[in-house]
Design an enzyme around this catalytic site. Structure first.
Site, PDB file in Angstrom:
ATOM      1  N   LEU A 111      18.902  -0.921  -0.786  1.00 18.01           N
ATOM      2  CA  LEU A 111      18.721  -0.207  -1.909  1.00 18.01           C
ATOM      3  C   LEU A 111      17.990  -0.950  -3.318  1.00 18.01           C
ATOM      4  O   LEU A 111      18.183  -0.340  -4.469  1.00 18.01           O
ATOM      5  CB  LEU A 111      20.067   0.403  -2.389  1.00 18.01           C
ATOM      6  CG  LEU A 111      20.759   1.335  -1.521  1.00 18.01           C
ATOM      7  CD1 LEU A 111      22.157   2.094  -2.107  1.00 18.01           C
ATOM      8  CD2 LEU A 111      19.905   2.469  -0.782  1.00 18.01           C
TER       9      LEU A 111
ATOM     10  N   THR B 114      14.971  -0.888  -3.592  1.00 14.42           N
ATOM     11  CA  THR B 114      13.754  -0.015  -3.963  1.00 14.42           C
ATOM     12  C   THR B 114      14.161   1.640  -3.508  1.00 14.42           C
ATOM     13  O   THR B 114      13.500   2.370  -4.171  1.00 14.42           O
ATOM     14  CB  THR B 114      12.241  -0.420  -3.787  1.00 14.42           C
ATOM     15  OG1 THR B 114      12.195  -0.339  -2.510  1.00 14.42           O
ATOM     16  CG2 THR B 114      11.973  -1.466  -4.447  1.00 14.42           C
TER      17      THR B 114
ATOM     18  N   ILE C  49      17.912  -7.026   5.704  1.00 10.45           N
ATOM     19  CA  ILE C  49      17.531  -7.412   7.070  1.00 10.45           C
ATOM     20  C   ILE C  49      17.604  -8.939   7.033  1.00 10.45           C
ATOM     21  O   ILE C  49      17.696  -9.335   8.384  1.00 10.45           O
ATOM     22  CB  ILE C  49      15.974  -6.980   7.005  1.00 10.45           C
ATOM     23  CG1 ILE C  49      15.165  -7.428   5.717  1.00 10.45           C
ATOM     24  CG2 ILE C  49      15.893  -5.569   7.230  1.00 10.45           C
ATOM     25  CD1 ILE C  49      13.713  -7.403   5.976  1.00 10.45           C
TER      26      ILE C  49
ATOM     27  N   THR D  56      -0.311  -2.487   6.832  1.00  9.64           N
ATOM     28  CA  THR D  56      -0.833  -2.064   5.677  1.00  9.64           C
ATOM     29  C   THR D  56      -2.744  -2.084   5.873  1.00  9.64           C
ATOM     30  O   THR D  56      -2.772  -3.377   6.430  1.00  9.64           O
ATOM     31  CB  THR D  56      -0.327  -2.567   4.418  1.00  9.64           C
ATOM     32  OG1 THR D  56      -1.411  -1.990   3.394  1.00  9.64           O
ATOM     33  CG2 THR D  56      -0.279  -3.976   4.395  1.00  9.64           C
TER      34      THR D  56
ATOM     35  N   TYR E 190       0.972  -9.636  -1.380  1.00  7.17           N
ATOM     36  CA  TYR E 190       1.785  -8.525  -0.544  1.00  7.17           C
ATOM     37  C   TYR E 190       0.916  -8.500   0.918  1.00  7.17           C
ATOM     38  O   TYR E 190       1.363  -8.537   1.824  1.00  7.17           O
ATOM     39  CB  TYR E 190       1.506  -7.105  -1.532  1.00  7.17           C
ATOM     40  CG  TYR E 190       1.689  -5.964  -0.370  1.00  7.17           C
ATOM     41  CD1 TYR E 190       3.189  -5.789   0.082  1.00  7.17           C
ATOM     42  CD2 TYR E 190       0.639  -5.182  -0.425  1.00  7.17           C
ATOM     43  CE1 TYR E 190       3.234  -4.674   0.909  1.00  7.17           C
ATOM     44  CE2 TYR E 190       1.064  -3.960   0.460  1.00  7.17           C
ATOM     45  CZ  TYR E 190       2.274  -3.705   1.078  1.00  7.17           C
ATOM     46  OH  TYR E 190       2.442  -2.819   1.930  1.00  7.17           O
TER      47      TYR E 190
ATOM     48  N   VAL F 118      -8.227   6.821 -14.911  1.00  7.91           N
ATOM     49  CA  VAL F 118      -9.460   6.727 -13.917  1.00  7.91           C
ATOM     50  C   VAL F 118     -10.101   5.402 -14.021  1.00  7.91           C
ATOM     51  O   VAL F 118     -10.808   4.961 -14.945  1.00  7.91           O
ATOM     52  CB  VAL F 118     -10.349   7.707 -13.981  1.00  7.91           C
ATOM     53  CG1 VAL F 118     -11.428   7.613 -12.824  1.00  7.91           C
ATOM     54  CG2 VAL F 118      -9.804   9.127 -13.756  1.00  7.91           C
TER      55      VAL F 118
ATOM     56  N   ARG G 122     -10.180  -2.058 -11.946  1.00  9.44           N
ATOM     57  CA  ARG G 122      -9.280  -2.994 -11.924  1.00  9.44           C
ATOM     58  C   ARG G 122      -9.895  -4.292 -10.845  1.00  9.44           C
ATOM     59  O   ARG G 122     -10.346  -3.775  -9.939  1.00  9.44           O
ATOM     60  CB  ARG G 122      -8.225  -2.611 -11.288  1.00  9.44           C
ATOM     61  CG  ARG G 122      -7.530  -1.479 -12.281  1.00  9.44           C
ATOM     62  CD  ARG G 122      -6.005  -0.928 -11.857  1.00  9.44           C
ATOM     63  NE  ARG G 122      -6.271  -0.311 -10.450  1.00  9.44           N
ATOM     64  CZ  ARG G 122      -5.514   0.600  -9.846  1.00  9.44           C
ATOM     65  NH1 ARG G 122      -4.341   0.860 -10.365  1.00  9.44           N
ATOM     66  NH2 ARG G 122      -5.709   1.265  -8.821  1.00  9.44           N
TER      67      ARG G 122
ATOM     68  N   ASP H 169     -10.080  -3.913  -6.656  1.00  6.05           N
ATOM     69  CA  ASP H 169     -10.062  -2.581  -6.000  1.00  6.05           C
ATOM     70  C   ASP H 169     -11.435  -2.546  -5.365  1.00  6.05           C
ATOM     71  O   ASP H 169     -12.527  -2.174  -5.995  1.00  6.05           O
ATOM     72  CB  ASP H 169      -9.982  -1.607  -7.165  1.00  6.05           C
ATOM     73  CG  ASP H 169      -8.638  -0.937  -7.340  1.00  6.05           C
ATOM     74  OD1 ASP H 169      -7.848  -1.079  -6.600  1.00  6.05           O
ATOM     75  OD2 ASP H 169      -8.516  -0.121  -8.303  1.00  6.05           O
TER      76      ASP H 169
END
Ligand SMILES: NC(=O)c1ccc[n+]([C@@H]2O[C@H](COP(=O)([O-])OP(=O)(O)OC[C@H]3O[C@@H](n4cnc5c(N)ncnc54)[C@H](O)[C@@H]3O)[C@@H](O)[C@H]2O)c1
Length: 331
Positions: free
Chosen positions: A38, A40, A57, A118, A142, A206, A285, A288
């Site tokens: 829990l 996130t 985990i 991902t 990440y 944007v 950014r 990106d």
């Protein structure tokens, strides 16, 4: 393909994608145990009918035993910006946690795994659509942590006979009834634009209007979360049928193969919600990429997967129904 009922451990099943996949597994008659700390996720996100273990985990060995037919592994931290500020948090949880999970699976003799990888493993693509043979050069801790796990799983398959499918999601969106996206802080475009429609945010920023795309804004590949769930079920079927046999690590991109620009998403939200959605133009950014669009040919060929909700308006309509219900303003 239909398969007999099985028993699966779903790590991260109180989160957005894991809860939707757990619900699909239960709808197919499988037994599901959700393991989630829990951090996130939300206890109420665990679908009815699933057993729930609140735990990490890293401690999976406490609960995993030979009664499980496989593991679906969603548990991870996934905020790109946070991973730049606190890389150690991502290595400990995403990589260290998965190492413990793989050891527990080996010990218990659980030999099938589906892993949430991902598009961030690829980094800035040399060309689109992106295939699984594209270079992997993640631009954040990440993405690097997810790529490290993919390598770890590949080694586990080769050395110890695990069968595994890594599904590299592009931009997951939409909802499955009362199960939808609720990250805190929210960083995904569609829920952010819907916050404007709900009056929770004044305008949508944007970031960059001078990209080499048709309207100058970034292009991303949005995949409905229910289509994504279907791919997980097909991956399990393929392993059960030995089409992905022990020792193989199959990597599949999951996306529609259709890119939509930020401006097209905002326009679609205007059409679905009837809200004017004010925009603020902001600078690009760093990091990106202009366009991230998947080639999902491998998932089609190896898993027989075809997205059934490729229309952005359908994705946004489901996300909007969920957002209104959450905000208590459902018409
Ligand atoms: N949402 C997307 O667009 C997207 C895109 C690509 C990949 N992914 C991957 O899909 C997976 C699910 O993403 P999501 O959007 O549902 O995220 P989420 O944050 O909603 O869900 C992750 C869940 O894992 C749990 N968790 C985290 N660390 C844990 C640990 N050590 N032990 C037990 N539970 C733990 C969290 O409490 C949460 O419920 C993640 O691995 C993410 O990297 C998501």
């Amino acid at each position: 393909m239909t398969t007999a009922a099985k028993k699966y451990l779903v790590t991260g099943g109180a989160g957005y994608v894991g809860s939707v996949v757990a619900a699909h597994l239960l709808e197919r008659g499988h037994r599901v145990t959700v393991l989630d700390d829990l951090s996130t996720g939300f206890a109420e996100g665990v679908p009815e009918g699933a057993e729930f273990i609140e735990g990490r985990i890293q401690d999976a060995a406490k609960w995993l035993d030979e009664s499980y037919d496989g593991v679906l592994h969603f548990a991870a931290f996934s905020q790109v910006g946070e991973s730049v500020a606190k890389p150690e948090k991502y290595w400990e949880n995403n990589v260290g946690g998965t190492m413990a999970l793989l050891a527990a699976m080996r010990e218990a003799g659980v030999r099938r795994l589906v892993f949430s990888s991902t598009a961030a493993t690829y980094g800035e693509p040399e060309s689109v659509p992106i295939t699984e043979s594209a270079p992997t050069a993640p631009t954040s801790p990440y993405g690097a942590s997810k790529l490290a796990v993919d390598h770890m799983i590949g080694g586990e398959c080769a050395a110890h006979g695990l069968a595994a499918v890594s599904l590299r999601y592009f931009n997951v969106a939409g909802a499955h009834g009362s199960l939808g996206e609720r990250h805190a802080p929210e960083s995904h475009l569609i829920p952010l634009v819907l916050q404007v429609a709900l009056g929770e945010r004044e305008a949508i920023s944007v970031y960059g209007e001078d990209y080499p795309t048709a309207d100058g804004t970034c292009v991303r590949d949005y995949i409905h979360v229910a289509d994504l769930a279907e791919a997980h079920l097909l991956a399990l079927d393929a392993m059960t049928a030995d089409e992905v046999p022990a020792g193989e690590h199959l990597v599949c991109n999951l996306g529609n193969g259709n890119g939509f620009s930020v401006r097209e998403v905002v326009e679609t939200v205007r059409a679905v919600t009837g809200h004017p959605i004010p925009e603020i133009t902001a600078a690009r950014r760093p990091g990106d990429p202009a366009a991230l669009v998947a080639s999902a040919d491998t998932a089609r060929e190896r898993l027989g997967w075809t997205p059934s909700r490729p229309d952005l308006a359908d994705v946004v309509a489901d996300a909007w129904a969920f957002a209104q219900e959450r905000a208590g303003v459902r018409p």
